[in-house]
Structure formats: C-alpha cells, structure tokens
Design a protein around this motif. Structure first.
Motif, short mmCIF file in Angstrom:
data_model
loop_
_atom_site.label_atom_id
_atom_site.label_comp_id
_atom_site.label_asym_id
_atom_site.label_seq_id
_atom_site.Cartn_x
_atom_site.Cartn_y
_atom_site.Cartn_z
N ILE A 84 2.29 6.50 2.60
CA ILE A 84 3.51 7.38 3.30
C ILE A 84 4.19 7.90 2.16
N SER A 85 4.61 9.30 2.41
CA SER A 85 5.48 9.76 1.44
C SER A 85 6.67 10.39 2.38
N TYR A 86 7.72 10.51 1.57
CA TYR A 86 9.11 10.90 1.89
C TYR A 86 9.44 12.07 1.07
N PHE A 87 9.55 13.37 1.63
CA PHE A 87 10.24 14.47 0.58
C PHE A 87 11.75 14.65 0.68
N PHE A 88 12.29 14.36 -0.57
CA PHE A 88 13.67 14.52 -0.66
C PHE A 88 14.23 16.07 -0.70
N SER A 89 12.94 16.70 -1.36
CA SER A 89 13.15 18.33 -1.29
C SER A 89 11.74 18.70 -1.44
N ASP A 90 11.45 20.02 -1.96
CA ASP A 90 10.20 20.49 -2.06
C ASP A 90 9.66 20.00 -3.17
N ASN A 91 10.32 19.61 -4.20
CA ASN A 91 9.53 18.88 -5.25
C ASN A 91 9.36 17.53 -5.36
N ILE A 92 10.74 16.80 -4.94
CA ILE A 92 10.71 15.50 -5.12
C ILE A 92 10.63 14.64 -3.89
N ALA A 93 9.43 13.59 -4.21
CA ALA A 93 9.06 12.79 -3.16
C ALA A 93 8.82 11.31 -3.50
N ALA A 94 9.13 10.36 -2.62
CA ALA A 94 8.57 8.94 -2.88
C ALA A 94 7.56 8.55 -2.04
N GLU A 95 6.68 8.03 -2.77
CA GLU A 95 5.47 7.46 -2.14
C GLU A 95 5.31 5.92 -1.97
N LEU A 96 4.81 5.38 -0.74
CA LEU A 96 4.68 4.20 -0.57
C LEU A 96 2.97 3.93 -0.49
N ILE A 97 2.50 3.28 -1.33
CA ILE A 97 0.90 3.07 -1.13
C ILE A 97 0.59 1.90 -0.77
N LEU A 98 -0.39 1.71 0.11
CA LEU A 98 -0.77 0.37 0.95
C LEU A 98 -2.28 0.20 0.79
N GLY A 99 -2.72 -0.72 0.46
CA GLY A 99 -4.23 -1.24 0.44
C GLY A 99 -4.52 -2.62 0.20
N THR A 100 -5.79 -2.92 0.34
CA THR A 100 -6.16 -4.23 -0.15
C THR A 100 -7.40 -4.20 -0.65
N THR A 101 -7.77 -5.04 -1.58
CA THR A 101 -9.37 -5.08 -2.20
C THR A 101 -9.53 -6.57 -2.83
N TYR A 102 -10.41 -6.91 -3.41
CA TYR A 102 -10.71 -8.35 -3.94
C TYR A 102 -11.28 -7.85 -5.45
N ALA A 103 -11.38 -8.92 -6.13
CA ALA A 103 -11.80 -9.21 -7.47
C ALA A 103 -12.54 -10.50 -7.58
N ARG A 104 -13.81 -10.26 -8.22
CA ARG A 104 -14.31 -11.47 -8.64
C ARG A 104 -14.65 -11.81 -10.15
N VAL A 105 -14.08 -12.73 -10.46
CA VAL A 105 -13.57 -13.26 -11.89
C VAL A 105 -14.80 -13.61 -12.43
N GLN A 106 -15.26 -13.12 -13.62
CA GLN A 106 -16.31 -13.70 -14.60
C GLN A 106 -15.97 -14.34 -15.85
N GLY A 107 -16.48 -15.55 -16.37
CA GLY A 107 -16.31 -15.69 -17.34
C GLY A 107 -17.15 -15.01 -18.72
N GLY A 108 -16.30 -15.12 -19.80
CA GLY A 108 -17.17 -14.04 -20.81
C GLY A 108 -16.75 -14.81 -22.19
N GLY A 109 -17.35 -14.29 -23.35
CA GLY A 109 -17.35 -14.99 -24.52
C GLY A 109 -17.69 -16.22 -24.50
N SER A 110 -16.84 -17.25 -25.12
CA SER A 110 -17.45 -18.50 -25.17
C SER A 110 -17.30 -19.31 -23.73
N ILE A 111 -16.99 -18.67 -22.64
CA ILE A 111 -17.30 -19.35 -21.42
C ILE A 111 -17.99 -18.64 -20.58
N ALA A 112 -18.80 -17.69 -21.20
CA ALA A 112 -19.82 -16.89 -20.35
C ALA A 112 -20.62 -17.80 -19.49
N GLY A 113 -20.99 -18.91 -19.95
CA GLY A 113 -21.97 -19.75 -19.13
C GLY A 113 -21.45 -20.32 -17.97
#
Length: 228
Positions: A84-113
């Motif tokens: 959602i954006s709100y324009f204070f003028s033709d040039n200046i606006a504020a934007e609120l960004i919404l969403g959701t996602t996930y991440a799988r965490v993998q071990g690497g290096g010495s803990i890759a196993g």
C-alpha cells in the motif's frame, strides 16, 4: 436643503459602491472556489496498491557459535506480496510492504552432516520512503529506502531438536518502476535488498547452541499496480 440633498447623494453613492464591491467579491470567491475544486478534481488520488509475485533469494551465510568452520544456508522461495502506497506529492511516497514466506535452514561447513536443521516462517513488514521520477510519461521509475522488522513464527526443528530464530530489525534499499497503462492500472517491476541478520538458538543432539543467520535477502518482484 441643498446640503441635505448632497448628503443623500453621497450616502446613495457609497451604498451603491459597497453593494457593487460585495457583489464583485462574492463573484470572485465563487470563481476561486470553482477553480480550486477543478484542481482538486484533477489531482490524482494519493492511494495506490500493488500485488506482486516475489522471488526471495537469501544470502547463504551464518554461523553456530563455538563450532569452528560452521556455516549456514537458506532456501530460496517464491511468495506473494501486497503493498500500500500513499503519495504526499507527485514525487514523494511512503510504501508499506506486506507478505510472508518461509526458509529452510541447512547446516554447512563443519556441520554439513546435519543436513536440514529446521524450518521457519517469516513475516517481514517493511516501510520505505520513495522518490518517484515523473518526467518519463507512462514510465515512472522510483528509488526508496526504509526499515524492516521480521517476525519469525511457526518454527520447527529437523536435525535440530529445537530451532528459535529471533525477531529482528533490518534496513532496506529499493529500486523499481511502474509502467502505467491508463490513469489507474499499471505494470510494476521492483527489487529490494534487506540487510537482515537475526540471532538464533537451537538444541542439536541435546546441546544448546547459539548463532547468527545472515539472511540478507534479495527480493525481485513483478506484478500489477492500481492507483485509486
């Protein structure tokens, strides 16, 4: 008698002038109001919304404290995004960004196993302040910067008995453009970089550990714009 007639004439002329002045002022006021109304009617609505498909590419970096050579990696995802954006003028606006996602965490290096340590969902509301360039007709590029607060929820361990990624603030840089098809509808392309490095703790094999996940996601989005 003549003096009284002159006084009456002067009063009559004064009253007539006053009436004319009031009438002219009222007419001028009506004209200004109508002119202002026309300007207001011609001004675009300050509210705008977008719906994007988002490719979230995380930086594969992080560590588990006390485990030399440990590293972390995170899955990339595709997710919907609404803003959602709100324009204070033709040039200046504020934007609120919404969403959701996930991440799988993998071990690497010495803990890759350990393989996949666990999974967490992210809710990263983001607020940016933008500058929109208005000299290119239907093509309207913009740049922005702001702040992000990411909430981690619905976390679960896999090779880790427990995974708890802490909520964290981050900073955001943004660049993109709208290509407006008409006064209301347009096509949007957007890229954001979020500098996000939350702390976490986990239990692995009965041992409590702590560390830092350097997510720093790069977000590429494309979608539709609607200006009210």
């Amino acid at each position: 008698m003549e003096r009284n007639v002159n006084i009456i004439k002067i009063l009559y002329a004064s009253i007539t002038a006053a009436i004319v002045a009031v009438a002219c002022e009222a007419e001028a006021g009506d004209f200004i109001s109508a002119h202002d109304g026309a300007e207001i009617a011609a001004s675009p609505n300050p509210w705008q919304i977008r719906l994007r498909a988002l490719d979230v590419i995380t930086r594969d970096s992080g560590r588990v404290d006390g485990l030399a050579g440990s590293a972390l990696s995170f899955s990339d995802t595709v997710a919907p995004e609404f803003d959602i954006s709100y324009f204070f003028s033709d040039n200046i606006a504020a934007e609120l960004i919404l969403g959701t996602t996930y991440a799988r965490v993998q071990g690497g290096g010495s803990i890759a196993g350990l393989g996949e340590l666990g999974k967490t969902w992210l809710l990263p509301p983001t607020l940016t302040l933008q500058y929109h360039f208005t000299d290119f007709g239907a093509f309207r590029p913009y740049v922005g910067a702001g702040v992000n607060y990411t909430i981690f929820y619905n976390q679960s361990g896999k090779s880790a008995d427990r995974l708890d990624v802490k909520n964290a603030f981050g900073t955001v840089l943004q660049v993109g453009f709208d290509y407006m098809i008409d006064d209301h509808w347009g096509f949007n392309v957007d890229a954001k970089k979020i500098f996000l490095r939350p702390d976490f703790d986990a239990n692995v094999g009965g041992r409590n550990v702590t560390g830092k996940a350097k997510l720093d996601p790069l977000l590429f989005g494309a979608g539709i714009t609607y200006r009210f």
